[in-house]
Design an enzyme around this catalytic site. Structure first.
Site, PDB file in Angstrom:
ATOM      1  N   SER B  37      34.393  29.439  31.453  1.00  0.00           N
ATOM      2  CA  SER B  37      33.731  30.348  32.375  1.00  0.00           C
ATOM      3  C   SER B  37      33.136  29.526  33.490  1.00  0.00           C
ATOM      4  O   SER B  37      32.874  28.326  33.305  1.00  0.00           O
ATOM      5  CB  SER B  37      32.622  31.120  31.637  1.00  0.00           C
ATOM      6  OG  SER B  37      31.795  31.800  32.560  1.00  0.00           O
ATOM      7  N   LEU B  78      41.134  38.057  33.801  1.00  0.00           N
ATOM      8  CA  LEU B  78      40.400  38.035  35.077  1.00  0.00           C
ATOM      9  C   LEU B  78      40.757  39.255  35.923  1.00  0.00           C
ATOM     10  O   LEU B  78      41.776  39.907  35.684  1.00  0.00           O
ATOM     11  CB  LEU B  78      40.768  36.756  35.851  1.00  0.00           C
ATOM     12  CG  LEU B  78      40.424  35.429  35.152  1.00  0.00           C
ATOM     13  CD1 LEU B  78      41.027  34.249  35.929  1.00  0.00           C
ATOM     14  CD2 LEU B  78      38.915  35.257  35.010  1.00  0.00           C
ATOM     15  N   LYS B 101      46.581  43.561  32.086  1.00  0.00           N
ATOM     16  CA  LYS B 101      47.150  44.507  33.040  1.00  0.00           C
ATOM     17  C   LYS B 101      46.050  45.017  33.950  1.00  0.00           C
ATOM     18  O   LYS B 101      44.897  45.009  33.530  1.00  0.00           O
ATOM     19  CB  LYS B 101      47.880  45.643  32.356  1.00  0.00           C
ATOM     20  CG  LYS B 101      47.307  46.208  31.060  1.00  0.00           C
ATOM     21  CD  LYS B 101      45.928  46.730  30.988  1.00  0.00           C
ATOM     22  CE  LYS B 101      45.464  47.611  32.132  1.00  0.00           C
ATOM     23  NZ  LYS B 101      44.005  47.854  32.060  1.00  0.00           N
ATOM     24  N   ASP B 186      44.663  50.623  36.253  1.00  0.00           N
ATOM     25  CA  ASP B 186      44.061  50.582  34.912  1.00  0.00           C
ATOM     26  C   ASP B 186      44.687  51.662  34.024  1.00  0.00           C
ATOM     27  O   ASP B 186      45.684  51.416  33.357  1.00  0.00           O
ATOM     28  CB  ASP B 186      42.547  50.749  35.048  1.00  0.00           C
ATOM     29  CG  ASP B 186      41.841  50.553  33.720  1.00  0.00           C
ATOM     30  OD1 ASP B 186      42.133  49.560  33.032  1.00  0.00           O
ATOM     31  OD2 ASP B 186      41.011  51.404  33.349  1.00  0.00           O
TER      32      ASP B 186
END
Lengths: 360, 360
Positions: B37, B78, B101, B186
């Site tokens: 991170s 990400l 995705k 999404d």
């Protein structure tokens, strides 16, 4: 109630009239009184096979049924192209009218029929049986519940069945001179009615047919679909076809809840029917399951939906006959709104899938 | 198998990485090896909270994960706008790639990523978990069965959920600089994948977006839909939204059979999942019930679908590492086809709901 039972006359011996004859017998407010066919022997056989009482009248013409002063109401399952003639004649002879769907070839024809009924103070109802199942009332409660369902955002409906080769060759629903609306008027009537029902009969602003409708050689629709758009952003789509396995779905999605059922036109079985709802559905902490899970609701009924329909129609006719009540306007209004959508879908197909405004 | 377990590095500490970390632990062929991170303390906390072994590497940058020679594969959750940079870098560092995705902002970007993987002999897979549930394989068998399902004629898919006010204000999926495809990228990714899956990944000829998509102030899609058309007459529609109650449906209708499920993305519960089929459905003699009735099929699974995904990915990576196998092309191909549809829907919206040809 005086004036009860309502005496039904049936015009023609269509297959669907067998089911409605049984419903007239089952319903507490109605009785099978007469049947007419262009072939009197066919009418006699129909009466014998379908539980008509021995006293029932058997006529060799539709006119004779309409001319019988004791007939209170007629059930008209004739091909759609004949509706305007016989429905208007029936109204002129002061018969209340239970009319098979699609009620007319277009809203202009329907308006002539409705005007004929209204000017004579007659009850009009289309024979969309599932509207009368107690399950439908239960589902309506859910859709009206702002806490559980919220605001309707989208609807999907489907009605398809796999017609056999004989149907695709010979049924009235594939003949341009009989049921010219084809699959749109038959299975599409239910699919659009489902959407209108879910939208509480608020008319959409516009309709756009989906591409790729299928026509037979005579130009009758065998499969099609459309998307519908409302002022407030609601969207609906439907698909209807004679060319796919039997499927009858309503999916209605609100801001807070969802409704599903897969047998909205004909329940899987006669005595009970179910639907499923989910309310403010979310996930388990790691998004590996649903919380809460959807719920299944079972609604039992003593009378099958077609008998519920006949019961409600007969109740209204009885009130008009004996109490001087006015006809219930809800039913012709719902028929007209459904017909408006069919007209818009047809117009959109004819205009190359343009958006068609729905004007009441 | 030598080379097993596959050592996973995770780029970032996204919420979804918690579920995938658990899946890497559950899968027999994989192990949690590193997390990076931009904030090393956040990475350390993530490792501690998500079952990383004590020996796991905790890095203060994504680069450090990619520079670790012992990392076999990376999972990249990400924001989509960062995929092209980090996925390509990962490939250059010879890391196999499990990519969240939507895989890219458009197919042009995706092609750069896929080319980087292919030229280095690396396995690419998108993280569409439901593809790996054993239920999906069972449903595939049904759709492939010409006796029971026949030929596919239409598909409807829906994925919606009711995002809360915080999501609609702050989530990466409503930010034009992060996940610019919004609901289309999404929930729409799943809905279009469902359609492509039902069509056995045959690309449609054209796509037309439904009217009335909803955008936020920044121009990101919150709700939309489309219709898809194939050369052979198949038709599909989907609806996806952040603004309606959780709903995830696939309805696939063939000439002989129908398939329904209502939890295709996330099964209602982890250990078992169901779907329903009907085959050559008809009616009782008086059309008052169905014969035969639809069937419910329950599929149990020892591993949750995300662990099935990690298992399959790791198996493929293991074969490449130890047996010199070639990467399985199926997975990048499916990703690319899904992305092509998203691109076409977006183009159709931008062109005022015109029909957009899908060109591979």
């Amino acid at each position: 109630m005086a004036g009860i039972p309502i005496k039904f006359g049936i015009l023609g011996c269509a297959d669907i009239a067998r089911k409605v004859s049984r419903a007239i017998t089952l319903s507490p407010y109605s009785t099978l009184y007469a049947v007419g066919s262009r072939n009197v022997e066919k009418a006699a056989k129909f009466a014998k096979d379908n539980g008509f009482p021995a006293s029932a009248k058997v006529y060799g013409s539709y006119d004779a049924v309409l001319d019988d002063p004791d007939v209170d109401a007629v059930y008209v399952p004739l091909p759609t192209s004949l509706h305007i003639k016989w429905a208007v004649l029936a109204a002129q002879k002061k018969k209340h009218l239970l009319l098979e769907k699609p009620v007319a070839l277009n809203v202009k024809e329907l308006d002539v029929i409705l005007e004929a009924c209204e000017s004579s103070g007659l009850q009009f109802m289309d024979a969309t049986m599932w509207m009368h199942h107690p399950r439908t009332a239960k589902m309506r409660e859910f859709l009206n519940d702002s806490q559980r369902f919220g605001q309707l955002k989208s609807v999907q409906s489907v009605f398809t069945f796999a017609a056999d080769p004989d149907f695709l060759e010979n049924d009235i629903r594939v003949k341009p001179d009989l049921d010219a609306l084809g699959a749109l008027g038959d299975v599409g009537w239910y699919a659009t009615r489902a959407i209108m029902w879910a939208a509480d009969f608020e008319l959409p602003r516009s309709v756009i047919a989906l591409r790729g409708p299928v026509f037979n050689k005579a130009g009758v629709i065998l499969s099609c679909g459309a998307s519908l758009y409302w002022e407030d952003g609601k969207v609906a789509t439907f698909h209807c076809s004679f060319l796919s396995n039997l499927t009858m779905d309503i999916t209605a999605i609100g801001t807070k809840g969802s409704l599903h059922l897969h047998d909205f036109v004909i329940p899987l079985e006669e005595g009970k029917a179910s639907f499923s709802t989910s309310v403010e559905s979310g996930f388990t902490e790691l998004v590996t399951g649903w919380v809460p899970k959807p719920s299944e609701h079972v609604v039992t009924t003593d009378l099958p939906q077609e008998a519920q329909m006949v019961k409600e129609f007969s109740r209204l006719v009885g009130s008009i006959k004996t109490e001087g009540a006015k006809p219930e306007k809800k039913w012709p209004t719902l028929s007209r709104k459904t017909q408006l959508i069919l007209d818009a879908v047809k117009a959109s197909i004819e205009k190359g899938f343009e958006s068609v405004e729905v004007i009441s």
